[in-house]
Design a protein around this motif. Structure first.
Motif: not given
Length: 256
Positions: A58-77
């Protein structure tokens, strides 16, 4: 419960569509929730959210509000621990996910713009530049976006083909964090863009660098707000953005 008086949901399928690209370590659905106020104040557009192709933490600020919404994703490295990938495969994966989201959307309106946050904003300018340079060099492009909206988009743009490959752009498969280019970029986006900068965002200097190095000053609108690295939610912060989107869209011939 009597539902006879319940309002009928508005049919948004014929509305002009905006492709929405989330930040790193998020998902399309989380971005939809983050952008709920933007959706509310853009009732004449259909916002379509795409998922990035690669999994990550998860990216910055995603936990704890959205921690159950994964798996998390990205476009780039952007981190060394992100698995290596060659540039061609990275481009294919990104474009596959974007095209899939567009093809699966039930809307029928034209694709008129791209809106991205953070890593998605970097991608917004990169895709618009790819459209521009293909039209210039080849006389055709597979897209006809009229404008872009960058929420906290940091330098540099990403190269999606040989037409944009140079020391001023980061390769699609490379690690984008820490990229340094101090010269005058030969890659300048002239498709109109709106740049939303949070004045308390730690990456503000990189957002301003993206604006200054890669965008024509004649075609940019800058909106500053008293926020950190997040999507604006309050009406007082959101309305200037959505007002600018309506203004720019109409200037570009979008029927809204």
């Amino acid at each position: 419960m009597d539902t006879s008086r319940a309002p009928t949901p508005r049919d948004t399928t014929p509305l002009p569509r905006i492709l929405c690209l989330h930040g790193g370590g998020v998902t399309a659905e989380v971005f939809r929730m983050q952008a709920r106020s933007l959706i509310k104040f853009l009732p004449d557009f259909r916002l379509v959210f795409a998922d990035g192709p690669f999994y990550c933490n998860p990216g910055p600020g995603i936990v704890p509000v959205y921690e159950d919404c994964g798996p998390f994703r990205r476009w780039l490295r952007w981190l060394p621990e992100h698995p290596a990938i060659d540039d061609e495969s990275a481009v294919e994966e990104v474009m596959y996910n974007i095209n899939t989201a567009k093809e699966e959307d039930e809307g029928t309106g034209p694709w008129v713009g791209i809106l991205g946050f953070s890593q998605g904003a970097k991608l917004t300018s990169s895709l618009l530049y790819e459209q521009q340079v293909r039209l210039e060099k080849e006389g055709k492009s597979g897209t006809e976006y009229k404008f872009g909206v960058l929420l906290a988009g940091r330098s540099p743009i990403v190269s999606f083909s040989d037409l944009s490959r140079s020391s001023a752009t980061v390769a699609a498969g490379a690690i984008s964090e820490g990229f340094l280019f101090e010269g005058v970029s030969p890659h300048v986006l002239r498709i109109p863009t709106i740049h939303v900068h949070g004045l308390n965002d730690a990456g503000l200097h990189l957002h301003r660098k993206m604006l200054g190095q890669y965008h024509d000053p004649e075609t940019v609108t800058v909106i500053e707000w008293d926020g950190t690295h997040r999507v604006p939610i309050k009406k007082m912060d959101v309305e200037p953005i959505t007002d600018a989107i309506y203004k720019l869209a109409r200037e570009q011939g979008v029927d809204v």
